[in-house]
Design a protein around this motif. Structure first.
Motif, PDB file in Angstrom:
ATOM      1  N   HIS A  28       0.866  -1.173   0.000  1.00 33.62           N
ATOM      2  CA  HIS A  28       0.000   0.000   0.000  1.00 33.62           C
ATOM      3  C   HIS A  28       0.909   1.230   0.000  1.00 33.62           C
ATOM      4  CE1 HIS A  28      -2.920   2.960   1.508  1.00 33.62           C
ATOM      5  NE2 HIS A  28      -3.864   2.129   1.110  1.00 33.62           N
ATOM      6  N   PRO A  29       0.489   2.320  -0.639  1.00 36.54           N
ATOM      7  CA  PRO A  29       1.344   3.517  -0.654  1.00 36.54           C
ATOM      8  C   PRO A  29       1.749   4.023   0.726  1.00 36.54           C
ATOM      9  CG  PRO A  29      -0.448   3.749  -2.226  1.00 36.54           C
ATOM     10  CD  PRO A  29      -0.718   2.490  -1.459  1.00 36.54           C
ATOM     11  N   GLU A  30       0.946   3.730   1.743  1.00 39.08           N
ATOM     12  CA  GLU A  30       1.236   4.208   3.093  1.00 39.08           C
ATOM     13  C   GLU A  30       2.092   3.238   3.903  1.00 39.08           C
ATOM     14  OE1 GLU A  30      -3.166   6.351   3.353  1.00 39.08           O
ATOM     15  OE2 GLU A  30      -2.731   4.548   4.508  1.00 39.08           O
ATOM     16  N   SER A  31       2.305   2.040   3.385  1.00 40.69           N
ATOM     17  CA  SER A  31       2.991   1.007   4.163  1.00 40.69           C
ATOM     18  C   SER A  31       4.502   1.153   4.090  1.00 40.69           C
ATOM     19  CB  SER A  31       2.594  -0.384   3.662  1.00 40.69           C
ATOM     20  OG  SER A  31       3.330  -1.384   4.345  1.00 40.69           O
ATOM     21  N   GLY A  32       5.152   0.971   5.237  1.00 36.07           N
ATOM     22  CA  GLY A  32       6.609   0.962   5.284  1.00 36.07           C
ATOM     23  C   GLY A  32       7.168  -0.439   5.436  1.00 36.07           C
ATOM     24  N   GLU A  33       6.284  -1.461   5.374  1.00 29.42           N
ATOM     25  CA  GLU A  33       6.740  -2.841   5.562  1.00 29.42           C
ATOM     26  C   GLU A  33       7.525  -3.330   4.339  1.00 29.42           C
ATOM     27  OE1 GLU A  33       6.552  -4.361   8.336  1.00 29.42           O
ATOM     28  OE2 GLU A  33       5.206  -2.948   9.334  1.00 29.42           O
ATOM     29  N   GLY A  34       8.535  -4.143   4.614  1.00 32.63           N
ATOM     30  CA  GLY A  34       9.277  -4.767   3.527  1.00 32.63           C
ATOM     31  C   GLY A  34      10.501  -4.017   3.073  1.00 32.63           C
ATOM     32  N   ASN A  35      10.983  -3.062   3.861  1.00 34.83           N
ATOM     33  CA  ASN A  35      12.226  -2.360   3.524  1.00 34.83           C
ATOM     34  C   ASN A  35      13.402  -3.198   4.013  1.00 34.83           C
ATOM     35  OD1 ASN A  35      14.429  -0.695   3.213  1.00 34.83           O
ATOM     36  ND2 ASN A  35      13.443   1.122   4.075  1.00 34.83           N
ATOM     37  N   ASP A  36      14.055  -3.864   3.103  1.00 39.01           N
ATOM     38  CA  ASP A  36      15.156  -4.768   3.447  1.00 39.01           C
ATOM     39  C   ASP A  36      16.518  -4.185   3.104  1.00 39.01           C
ATOM     40  OD1 ASP A  36      13.326  -6.841   4.226  1.00 39.01           O
ATOM     41  OD2 ASP A  36      12.996  -7.270   2.105  1.00 39.01           O
ATOM     42  N   THR A  37      16.609  -2.875   2.936  1.00 38.77           N
ATOM     43  CA  THR A  37      17.864  -2.271   2.483  1.00 38.77           C
ATOM     44  C   THR A  37      18.981  -2.375   3.517  1.00 38.77           C
ATOM     45  OG1 THR A  37      17.043  -0.106   3.214  1.00 38.77           O
ATOM     46  CG2 THR A  37      16.737  -0.684   0.886  1.00 38.77           C
ATOM     47  N   ARG A  38      18.639  -2.285   4.792  1.00 38.13           N
ATOM     48  CA  ARG A  38      19.665  -2.362   5.843  1.00 38.13           C
ATOM     49  C   ARG A  38      19.773  -3.751   6.455  1.00 38.13           C
ATOM     50  NH1 ARG A  38      19.109   3.319   9.289  1.00 38.13           N
ATOM     51  NH2 ARG A  38      19.535   4.737   7.521  1.00 38.13           N
ATOM     52  N   SER A  39      18.653  -4.399   6.629  1.00 43.52           N
ATOM     53  CA  SER A  39      18.604  -5.756   7.166  1.00 43.52           C
ATOM     54  C   SER A  39      17.274  -6.360   6.763  1.00 43.52           C
ATOM     55  CB  SER A  39      18.762  -5.759   8.691  1.00 43.52           C
ATOM     56  OG  SER A  39      17.707  -5.018   9.299  1.00 43.52           O
ATOM     57  N   ILE A  40      17.136  -7.649   6.948  1.00 46.58           N
ATOM     58  CA  ILE A  40      15.873  -8.300   6.593  1.00 46.58           C
ATOM     59  C   ILE A  40      14.774  -7.752   7.494  1.00 46.58           C
ATOM     60  CG2 ILE A  40      14.632 -10.484   6.432  1.00 46.58           C
ATOM     61  CD1 ILE A  40      17.268 -11.838   5.848  1.00 46.58           C
ATOM     62  N   SER A  41      13.725  -7.270   6.895  1.00 49.28           N
ATOM     63  CA  SER A  41      12.642  -6.661   7.652  1.00 49.28           C
ATOM     64  C   SER A  41      11.821  -7.708   8.390  1.00 49.28           C
ATOM     65  CB  SER A  41      11.730  -5.863   6.722  1.00 49.28           C
ATOM     66  OG  SER A  41      11.037  -6.741   5.847  1.00 49.28           O
ATOM     67  N   ALA A  42      11.056  -7.252   9.363  1.00 46.81           N
ATOM     68  CA  ALA A  42      10.219  -8.153  10.152  1.00 46.81           C
ATOM     69  C   ALA A  42       9.225  -8.885   9.266  1.00 46.81           C
ATOM     70  CB  ALA A  42       9.496  -7.370  11.243  1.00 46.81           C
ATOM     71  N   ALA A  43       8.624  -8.174   8.333  1.00 39.87           N
ATOM     72  CA  ALA A  43       7.626  -8.808   7.472  1.00 39.87           C
ATOM     73  C   ALA A  43       8.262  -9.833   6.544  1.00 39.87           C
ATOM     74  CB  ALA A  43       6.872  -7.746   6.673  1.00 39.87           C
ATOM     75  N   THR A  44       9.428  -9.511   5.979  1.00 46.78           N
ATOM     76  CA  THR A  44      10.119 -10.469   5.115  1.00 46.78           C
ATOM     77  C   THR A  44      10.493 -11.720   5.889  1.00 46.78           C
ATOM     78  OG1 THR A  44      10.962  -8.722   3.674  1.00 46.78           O
ATOM     79  CG2 THR A  44      12.143 -10.813   3.633  1.00 46.78           C
ATOM     80  N   ASN A  45      10.945 -11.552   7.127  1.00 46.29           N
ATOM     81  CA  ASN A  45      11.233 -12.716   7.971  1.00 46.29           C
ATOM     82  C   ASN A  45       9.985 -13.547   8.196  1.00 46.29           C
ATOM     83  OD1 ASN A  45      13.941 -13.159   8.767  1.00 46.29           O
ATOM     84  ND2 ASN A  45      13.903 -11.343  10.073  1.00 46.29           N
ATOM     85  N   TRP A  46       8.834 -12.892   8.353  1.00 44.30           N
ATOM     86  CA  TRP A  46       7.583 -13.599   8.643  1.00 44.30           C
ATOM     87  C   TRP A  46       7.080 -14.365   7.418  1.00 44.30           C
ATOM     88  CZ3 TRP A  46       2.012 -11.527   8.824  1.00 44.30           C
ATOM     89  CH2 TRP A  46       1.182 -12.391   9.564  1.00 44.30           C
ATOM     90  N   PHE A  47       7.100 -13.708   6.266  1.00 45.66           N
ATOM     91  CA  PHE A  47       6.598 -14.355   5.059  1.00 45.66           C
ATOM     92  C   PHE A  47       7.600 -15.329   4.446  1.00 45.66           C
ATOM     93  CE2 PHE A  47       4.011 -10.367   4.888  1.00 45.66           C
ATOM     94  CZ  PHE A  47       2.772 -10.971   4.996  1.00 45.66           C
ATOM     95  N   GLY A  48       8.888 -15.053   4.635  1.00 47.74           N
ATOM     96  CA  GLY A  48       9.892 -15.871   3.968  1.00 47.74           C
ATOM     97  C   GLY A  48      10.118 -15.459   2.531  1.00 47.74           C
ATOM     98  N   TYR A  49       9.475 -14.394   2.103  1.00 41.84           N
ATOM     99  CA  TYR A  49       9.648 -13.810   0.780  1.00 41.84           C
ATOM    100  C   TYR A  49       9.637 -12.293   0.911  1.00 41.84           C
ATOM    101  CZ  TYR A  49       8.050 -18.367  -1.050  1.00 41.84           C
ATOM    102  OH  TYR A  49       7.906 -19.701  -1.341  1.00 41.84           O
ATOM    103  N   THR A  50      10.356 -11.615   0.040  1.00 37.92           N
ATOM    104  CA  THR A  50      10.230 -10.166  -0.023  1.00 37.92           C
ATOM    105  C   THR A  50       8.901  -9.822  -0.689  1.00 37.92           C
ATOM    106  OG1 THR A  50      11.228  -9.905  -2.217  1.00 37.92           O
ATOM    107  CG2 THR A  50      12.726  -9.993  -0.313  1.00 37.92           C
ATOM    108  N   ARG A  51       8.534  -8.548  -0.595  1.00 38.83           N
ATOM    109  CA  ARG A  51       7.260  -8.123  -1.180  1.00 38.83           C
ATOM    110  C   ARG A  51       7.276  -8.205  -2.697  1.00 38.83           C
ATOM    111  NH1 ARG A  51       6.158  -2.258   0.836  1.00 38.83           N
ATOM    112  NH2 ARG A  51       4.586  -2.291  -0.795  1.00 38.83           N
ATOM    113  N   THR A  52       8.452  -8.163  -3.331  1.00 41.77           N
ATOM    114  CA  THR A  52       8.525  -8.294  -4.785  1.00 41.77           C
ATOM    115  C   THR A  52       8.599  -9.753  -5.220  1.00 41.77           C
ATOM    116  OG1 THR A  52      10.934  -8.001  -4.688  1.00 41.77           O
ATOM    117  CG2 THR A  52       9.584  -6.042  -5.122  1.00 41.77           C
ATOM    118  N   GLU A  53       9.133 -10.622  -4.359  1.00 39.72           N
ATOM    119  CA  GLU A  53       9.213 -12.045  -4.696  1.00 39.72           C
ATOM    120  C   GLU A  53       7.853 -12.721  -4.671  1.00 39.72           C
ATOM    121  OE1 GLU A  53      13.725 -12.959  -2.957  1.00 39.72           O
ATOM    122  OE2 GLU A  53      11.939 -13.393  -1.750  1.00 39.72           O
ATOM    123  N   ASN A  54       7.013 -12.326  -3.721  1.00 43.15           N
ATOM    124  CA  ASN A  54       5.696 -12.979  -3.599  1.00 43.15           C
ATOM    125  C   ASN A  54       4.656 -11.980  -3.110  1.00 43.15           C
ATOM    126  OD1 ASN A  54       3.579 -14.758  -3.302  1.00 43.15           O
ATOM    127  ND2 ASN A  54       4.802 -16.356  -2.333  1.00 43.15           N
TER     128      ASN A  54
END
Length: 323
Positions: free
Chosen positions: A215-241
């Motif tokens: 969503h335009p307002e969401s900050g979830e999935g920013n993995d530039t510095r480290s794996i984000s909490a959401a990416t750890n939870w899903f096991g995929y980045t937001r672009t992968e799945n």
């Protein structure tokens, strides 16, 4: 507005071509998020705040460390707080802790459960599998199992199985909102535990949790510095799945079946991503919603005075209205 409604019928997710990430499955507790740590951090900017602590009010009975399910070697527990002298079944509130789907624990919201019990609610603080032990949708499966367990044992604690609210903070609020709107979605239910009972909830209290991951307002999935909490939870980045990230978003399913919802928000805008779109859909169907935003507050505002008491009061009045 993005076409979230198109995802309502998702049952099976397409293959993505990417392997699911499992490095976050460390199988030990992540203690990075705690009330004490949140207090130390918040008081740097809000020196007058007071951390609310565990204190059972008069007339409230408690049952601690009650097992509600065992799955994959994990025995999950909950705590119950309920009025002692109730003559009739009371509405129930399942309280879901935050911590980025990875940290935190159910004890963090015992003060809120105790005070709500003193107001005439049967409160359950629940544990669920975090991303250190199981990836999405395990947490959703666990919480649906907990709702069914609450219905199965409602009489023990004088709870009304027809009036159950899901209340959550942060990641717990995202989960509470998802439980509210994503009913009858096979991918979000393991269909093995207490299946004689419904996992539907009749109200949601969302304390600073997003309702849309992509969503335009969401900050979830920013993995530039480290794996984000959401990416750890899903096991995929937001672009992968991205389909998986949409599947976990309450906004995907918002509609005429969604329950009345109370939003209690800090001044951290990204923590209520998708809220206005969600409210617009519920209002279209005449479903009651209520919003209270606390100006100049940290994300963890609900843990501290001077904000804890207004959170308690808004929640009490809302639940008394809709349950």
């Amino acid at each position: 507005m993005a076409p979230y409604r198109l995802w309502l019928t998702i049952l099976l997710l397409p293959l993505t071509g990417y392997a699911q990430r499992t490095e976050g499955l460390i199988h030990r507790a992540d203690t990075s998020f705690s009330n004490a740590g949140a207090y130390r951090q918040a008081r740097k900017h809000y020196p007058s705040i007071v951390l609310v602590t565990d204190s059972v009010p008069p007339g409230v009975q408690q049952a601690r460390n009650v097992p509600y399910t065992t799955i994959d070697g994990h025995t999950l527990q909950l705590d119950v707080f309920y009025p002692v002298h109730s003559r009739k079944p009371l509405p129930a509130v399942m309280i879901i802790h935050g911590g980025g789907w990875r940290s935190g624990n159910r004890q963090q919201h015992i003060p809120l459960a105790e005070r709500l019990a003193a107001q005439g609610f049967v409160c359950f603080t629940v544990s669920y599998r975090l991303s250190t032990d199981a990836l999405y949708p395990a947490a959703v499966h666990d919480l649906k199992a907990a709702i069914r367990w609450i219905r199965a044992h409602a009489a023990t604690y004088h709870a009304d199985p027809t009036r159950i609210a899901a209340l959550g903070f942060s990641a717990g609020a995202q989960l509470a909102a998802l439980l509210g709107s994503a009913t009858n979605v096979p991918a979000l239910d393991d269909s093995t535990r207490n299946m004689d009972y419904s996992s539907a909830v009749q109200a949601v209290v969302n304390i600073d949790g997003i309702v849309a991951f992509i969503h335009p307002e969401s900050g979830e999935g920013n993995d530039t510095r480290s794996i984000s909490a959401a990416t750890n939870w899903f096991g995929y980045t937001r672009t992968e799945n991205p389909d998986l990230w949409r599947q976990a978003s309450a906004l995907t399913y918002a509609g005429k079946q969604s329950p009345p919802t109370l939003f209690l928000n800090s001044s951290v805008a990204r923590m209520h991503a998708g809220r206005e779109d969600y409210i617009a859909i519920l209002q279209r169907y005449g479903i009651y919603t209520e919003v209270h935003t606390f100006p100049d507050t940290p994300h963890t505002f609900c843990l501290f005075e001077p904000w804890f008491t207004p959170v308690l009061n808004y929640t009490t009045v809302f639940l008394q209205k809709v349950l």
